[in-house]
Design an enzyme around this catalytic site. Structure first.
Site, short mmCIF file in Angstrom:
data_model
loop_
_atom_site.label_atom_id
_atom_site.label_comp_id
_atom_site.label_asym_id
_atom_site.label_seq_id
_atom_site.Cartn_x
_atom_site.Cartn_y
_atom_site.Cartn_z
N ASP A 184 0.84 -1.20 0.00
CA ASP A 184 0.00 0.00 0.00
C ASP A 184 0.88 1.25 0.00
O ASP A 184 0.37 2.38 -0.04
CB ASP A 184 -1.01 -0.01 1.16
CG ASP A 184 -0.35 -0.10 2.51
OD1 ASP A 184 0.88 -0.21 2.58
OD2 ASP A 184 -1.09 -0.06 3.52
N SER A 185 2.21 1.05 -0.03
CA SER A 185 3.13 2.17 -0.29
C SER A 185 2.87 2.71 -1.70
O SER A 185 3.40 3.78 -2.05
CB SER A 185 4.59 1.72 -0.14
OG SER A 185 4.82 0.51 -0.84
N ASP A 209 -1.10 -6.03 -0.31
CA ASP A 209 -1.56 -5.39 0.94
C ASP A 209 -3.05 -5.15 0.90
O ASP A 209 -3.58 -4.59 -0.07
CB ASP A 209 -0.88 -4.02 1.09
CG ASP A 209 0.31 -4.05 2.03
OD1 ASP A 209 0.35 -4.93 2.92
OD2 ASP A 209 1.20 -3.21 1.86
N LYS A 247 -1.52 -9.41 2.59
CA LYS A 247 -0.83 -8.99 3.82
C LYS A 247 -1.73 -8.00 4.54
O LYS A 247 -2.42 -7.21 3.90
CB LYS A 247 0.51 -8.34 3.48
CG LYS A 247 1.22 -7.69 4.68
CD LYS A 247 2.66 -7.39 4.43
CE LYS A 247 2.96 -6.02 3.86
NZ LYS A 247 2.49 -4.88 4.66
N GLU A 305 -1.89 -5.53 8.44
CA GLU A 305 -1.10 -5.02 9.55
C GLU A 305 -1.80 -5.25 10.89
O GLU A 305 -3.04 -5.14 10.96
CB GLU A 305 -0.88 -3.50 9.37
CG GLU A 305 -0.11 -3.15 8.12
CD GLU A 305 0.11 -1.64 7.97
OE1 GLU A 305 -0.31 -0.85 8.85
OE2 GLU A 305 0.71 -1.25 6.94
N GLU A 331 8.74 -4.32 10.88
CA GLU A 331 9.19 -3.02 10.35
C GLU A 331 9.70 -2.13 11.47
O GLU A 331 9.03 -1.89 12.47
CB GLU A 331 8.03 -2.34 9.61
CG GLU A 331 8.44 -0.99 9.03
CD GLU A 331 7.50 -0.45 7.95
OE1 GLU A 331 6.58 -1.18 7.51
OE2 GLU A 331 7.71 0.70 7.54
O1 KIV Z 1 3.49 -1.10 1.67
C1 KIV Z 1 4.65 -1.52 1.71
O2 KIV Z 1 5.48 -1.24 0.83
C2 KIV Z 1 5.03 -2.34 2.85
C3 KIV Z 1 6.47 -2.67 3.02
C4 KIV Z 1 7.24 -1.46 3.38
C5 KIV Z 1 6.68 -3.76 4.00
O3 KIV Z 1 4.20 -2.73 3.61
#
Ligand code: KIV
Length: 277
Positions: free
Chosen positions: A57-58, A96, A126, A128, A195
């Site tokens: 989600d980056s 994510d 994934k 969190e 992280e």
């Molecule tokens: O969204 C992302 O890129 C991440 C990584 C930094 C682990 O969750």
């Protein structure tokens, strides 16, 4: 009793699965993960032999230019995942679940995970969090979808943390993180991102849990590492945390190439005769 170490050669693996990652942990072979959000980059990273591509989600930051990961939507994550999946032959693709698509509602979490898997063709999701997301994790895994956990600095909670500083330096927060890691392992996660936590804590967690740990700013004692591709390739020049190592300076490479193109257009040296019909 003798313990047999399974030897694994990642270059011989045709298709990386969650089982492959487990075998890599067992054989002490570190797992290499980068983020991807588009077809062209996914092809380059996959051809180079990356083990896992994380459609993070980056994307909210590096693709859309938002300050945080919160604004990206489930539909946008599915679009990025579709693009990445089309570029991949070997890597495991993990997506994510974005902010608001799973928190506090395990039924919604399952629906979000199913939408990602059905519409993108990705291999896992994934999410969190620790104890609070275990009901969601359990429900998703029961539906046959592999889940990667994420503890420590969880960017979707940035407004609760108030800062991007290292997490779990204090013993009470470290205790919670250790407990959460075990809960996610027991719930059936296939891997766990750690992280921005102290290296000693990440190493201890990696030895405690049965699943591979993937560090980002969590030291070398994890079973694998992940970086945001735009940071590792030097595309994000104004983001310089100490955990990022730059493997290229693509921002300068592209900037200089664009300047050369502009100069050629202005001087009419592009297109030349051989570039014309
Ligand atoms: O969204 C992302 O890129 C991440 C990584 C930094 C682990 O969750």
């Amino acid at each position: 009793m003798s313990t047999r170490t399974v030897k694994i050669d990642p270059t011989n693996i045709k298709r990386v699965t969650t089982q492959t990652l487990q075998e890599m942990k067992a054989s002490g072979m570190p797992i290499a993960i980068l983020t991807a959000y588009d077809y062209t980059s996914a092809r380059i990273l996959d051809d180079a032999g990356i083990d896992v591509l994380l459609v993070g989600d980056s994307a909210s930051n590096v693709m859309a230019g938002h300050e945080t990961t919160l604004p990206v939507t489930l539909e946008q994550m599915i679009y990025h995942a579709q693009c990445v999946v089309r570029g991949v032959q070997r890597a495991l693709v993990v997506v994510d679940l974005p902010f608001g698509s799973y928190q506090g509602d395990s039924k919604r979490a399952l629906q979000s995970a199913i939408a990602v898997m059905k519409e993108s063709g990705a291999h896992a999701v994934k999410l969190e969090g620790g104890a609070a997301v275990v009901p969601a994790v359990t429900r998703i895994i029961e539906a046959g979808i592999p889940v990667m956990g994420h503890l420590g600095l969880t960017p979707q909670s940035i407004y609760r943390f108030g800062t991007y500083k290292v997490r779990a330096r204090e013993e009470d927060e470290a205790d919670i993180l250790r407990t959460d890691a075990v809960l996610l392992d027991q719930a059936g996660c296939f891997a766990l991102v750690l992280e921005k936590i102290p290296a000693s804590l990440a190493e201890a967690v990696s030895k405690t849990v049965s699943i591979p740990t993937i560090g980002i700013g969590a030291g070398s004692g994890c079973d694998g590492q992940v970086l945001v591709t735009h940071d590792a390739m030097g595309l994000t020049k104004d983001f310089n945390p100490r955990f990022v190592r730059r493997y290229a300076d693509l921002s300068d490479v592209m900037g200089n190439a664009v300047k050369a193109y502009i100069a050629d257009v202005r001087s009419r040296s592009f297109p030349a005769e051989k570039e014309s019909y």
